[in-house]
Design a protein around this motif. Structure first.
Motif, mmCIF file in Angstrom:
data_model
loop_
_atom_site.group_PDB
_atom_site.id
_atom_site.type_symbol
_atom_site.label_atom_id
_atom_site.label_comp_id
_atom_site.label_asym_id
_atom_site.label_seq_id
_atom_site.Cartn_x
_atom_site.Cartn_y
_atom_site.Cartn_z
ATOM 1 N N ARG A 41 0.828 -1.207 0.161
ATOM 2 C CA ARG A 41 -0.045 -0.060 -0.121
ATOM 3 C C ARG A 41 0.997 1.305 0.123
ATOM 4 N N GLU A 42 1.916 1.218 0.875
ATOM 5 C CA GLU A 42 2.761 2.579 0.913
ATOM 6 C C GLU A 42 3.609 2.869 -0.175
ATOM 7 N N MET A 43 3.869 1.511 -1.080
ATOM 8 C CA MET A 43 4.646 1.539 -2.319
ATOM 9 C C MET A 43 3.715 2.415 -3.440
ATOM 10 N N VAL A 44 2.488 1.990 -3.240
ATOM 11 C CA VAL A 44 1.350 2.838 -4.107
ATOM 12 C C VAL A 44 1.290 4.210 -3.786
ATOM 13 N N LEU A 465 -3.057 -3.382 13.309
ATOM 14 C CA LEU A 465 -3.825 -2.396 13.234
ATOM 15 C C LEU A 465 -3.652 -1.620 12.226
ATOM 16 N N VAL A 466 -2.284 -1.498 11.693
ATOM 17 C CA VAL A 466 -1.992 -0.679 10.555
ATOM 18 C C VAL A 466 -2.731 -1.186 9.458
ATOM 19 N N TYR A 467 -2.717 -2.388 9.119
ATOM 20 C CA TYR A 467 -3.274 -3.187 7.928
ATOM 21 C C TYR A 467 -4.945 -2.861 8.167
ATOM 22 N N ASN A 468 -5.409 -3.058 9.224
ATOM 23 C CA ASN A 468 -7.049 -2.774 9.102
ATOM 24 C C ASN A 468 -7.307 -1.474 9.186
ATOM 25 N N ALA A 469 -6.592 -0.713 9.554
ATOM 26 C CA ALA A 469 -6.889 0.930 9.518
ATOM 27 C C ALA A 469 -6.757 1.277 7.947
ATOM 28 N N GLN A 470 -5.908 0.701 7.156
ATOM 29 C CA GLN A 470 -5.714 0.820 5.883
ATOM 30 C C GLN A 470 -4.933 2.270 5.569
ATOM 31 N N ARG A 471 -4.438 2.731 6.640
ATOM 32 C CA ARG A 471 -3.463 3.818 6.232
ATOM 33 C C ARG A 471 -2.368 3.802 7.697
#
Length: 559
Positions: A41-44, A465-471
């Protein structure tokens, strides 16, 4: 009526697709998947394709190829775990295909290759890792391709001019997927197992072997070279950390993998029996193949045992040679039982294996009608699954009566296909957390989507938590009034495990408002894996306004 090889191969292809693609979203995410997807996600979002980050921090521990694939999928299908797992399934299919080709080439028998493939596809870890958007399946699938091409090139006097460079490409991509892991656990024991074969020759092939190594070094090493130039200090720190982990983390005794045969699941008994070298080398019908695969299997286990850090999931690469080894035993049973030449040991092994399978199949069918099953799977689905499991048990009984081990192999495939098509969602529901409440519900509302997320730097944040927060959920020093002011308004994630209280300096400078609670535990509260690190509340932190309710009152409610 006998089934033709072409029909059997078509069924095998369908079974492979079911193994890796049926109900791909049923299993809950694991931490390795979440790390990979967060990095993608952070790559994108940040455009940092060459220097990956995870929650804003450099993530150089893992080579980037699987994460690049995950990033490409994220760019097309954002926040779609099912799509991410399709890539892992494709790698699982690739690994299976090259295993089939390798088995057929070693034994020169299609029936042996079919048995080996079914055994491989009915190992629990093969199924699990082929459905997880992680790194492991990539490096081993690509390495199996390199092994097949290398085997062909070293045995033949033609085609090696293209096989060896292509093998180098697969070697480089494997290194770019998980570094030296597959080289050590899959390639090295394979080379040791075939080095004495008379058919192996390198005469006239050294220039192309050099090209293979050159391609492997360039493809697998360019990213590391770039990092050493751009982030030399960070790479050095990561190398020291990883080396320390391998020697100090999860250290087990050298005999830790003694129960490796249990990883074969339904094939544990023939896997254990295959170690009777003094018997099999005098009786087995495919002796050359047996000697290669037992050396390959034992070599892989010995090399893994030499490493201080050990986990049962590290046995994943050993499943490939072990499947080939078990297939040798099953093929021998097929040859000798059909011709009436089986001795007492072989007959006993076949009957004992069949009895164990029948008990498990019938026990599973009965368990579908237990009290707990009623809450996770519908009656029609239970009836269909129980009928298929019972049919597999009857098929296994028929295999004993007719002395046909191939029928037994088919019955095990039916059991796994039934589980993958019908039971996976129910299994996940049965072990899941009924009180689960994702953090995404608290931070994904219209009023909070644009707010930056922070956590108290005194309490580490879990990547789940980072994964589920999506940011990103970044650390903040709540005692630094200037830093807090600079980021207001923001959402503060407070886990139930946090021991440090909210600083009074923050309460004096800001108003707080509860935004919601979360519980991202995948397990029930009674499970030992349940943790307070994954539950808590989210607060809105904003500039202090007159006539607002007491901040401290709101804070007390959130603890």
């Amino acid at each position: 009526m006998k089934t033709s090889h072409s029909t059997t191969l078509a069924i095998l292809v369908i079974f492979t697709l079911v193994t890796f693609f049926a109900n791909t979203g049923a299993l809950p995410t694991d931490i390795m998947e979440e790390r990979n997807v967060v990095t993608a996600r952070e790559m994108v979002s940040d455009g940092n394709w060459l220097v990956p980050t995870m929650n804003g921090q450099l993530r150089l521990e893992k080579p980037p190829l699987p994460t690049w694939v995950a990033g490409a999928i994220e760019a097309v299908c954002p926040n779609n775990l099912g799509a991410q797992r399709l890539a892992a399934g494709a790698m699982g299919c690739l690994w299976t295909w090259f295993l089939f080709l390798t088995a057929r080439y070693i034994a020169r028998r299609t029936d042996y290759a079919i048995i080996a493939t079914v055994v491989f596809l009915t190992c629990y870890n093969t199924v699990l890792m082929g459905r997880s958007a992680t790194w492991d399946i990539y490096c081993h699938a690509l390495m199996m391709g390199a092994i097949y091409l290398l085997l062909r090139a070293l045995n033949e006097e033609r085609d090696y001019r293209w096989q060896l460079p292509l093998a180098g490409l697969f070697l480089g991509l494997s290194w770019l997927s998980k570094g030296p892991v597959s080289f050590y656990t899959l390639l090295l024991p394979f080379l040791l197992s075939i080095v004495t074969l008379p058919s192996i020759t390198t005469r006239g092939k050294w220039p192309y072997l050099g090209i293979m190594l050159g391609v492997a070094v360039v493809v697998g090493g360019w990213w590391y070279a770039f990092l050493l130039i751009a982030h030399g200090d960070a790479v050095t720190a990561v190398m020291a950390k990883e080396t320390g982990a391998w020697t100090n983390h999860n250290v087990r005794p050298w005999w830790y993998y003694w129960r490796f045969f249990l990883e074969m699941g339904a094939w544990a008994l023939p896997a254990l029996a295959s170690l009777a070298l003094t018997y099999w080398k005098h009786h087995i019908t495919i002796k050359r193949t047996y000697l290669i695969t037992i050396c390959w299997t034992v070599g892989s286990l010995v090399l893994l045992s030499l490493m201080p850090e050990k986990k049962m999931r590290y046995l994943l690469p050993s499943l490939a040679p072990c499947a080939l080894l078990v297939a040798c035993i099953l093929t021998h049973l097929k040859d000798t039982l059909a011709s009436g030449k089986a001795d007492r040991f072989v007959r006993t092994l076949f009957v004992a294996q069949s009895v164990l399978l029948i008990l498990v199949m019938l026990g599973s069918a009965v368990a579908l009608f237990g009290l707990h099953a009623a809450s996770v799977i519908s009656v029609p689905m239970r009836l269909i699954a129980a009928a298929l499991l019972s049919f597999a048990a009857c098929d296994t009984m028929r295999a004993v009566a007719s002395r046909q081990p191939m029928v037994q192999v088919r019955a095990v495939a039916i059991v796994f296909a039934t589980a993958e098509l019908l039971l996976l969602p129910a299994i996940t529901k049965a072990v899941g957390n009924p009180d689960s409440h994702s953090i995404a519900l608290a931070v994904g509302t219209p009023q909070t989507q644009e707010l930056p997320l922070f956590h108290d730097q005194r309490t580490p944040i879990r990547i789940e938590l980072v994964y589920n927060a999506q940011r990103k959920i970044q650390p903040i020093d709540l005692n630094d009034v200037k830093e807090v002011r600079a980021h207001m308004p923001f959402a503060l994630v407070i886990t139930a495990s946090a021991k440090a209280p909210i600083p009074t300096t923050l309460l004096a400078e800001a108003d707080t408002c509860p935004l919601g609670y979360f519980d991202n535990n995948l397990h029930r509260h009674s499970n030992r894996h349940y943790t307070d690190d994954l539950r808590g509340r989210v607060l809105l932190i904003k500039g202090k306004q007159a006539n607002n309710p007491s901040s401290q009152a709101n804070i007390k409610q959130t603890r």
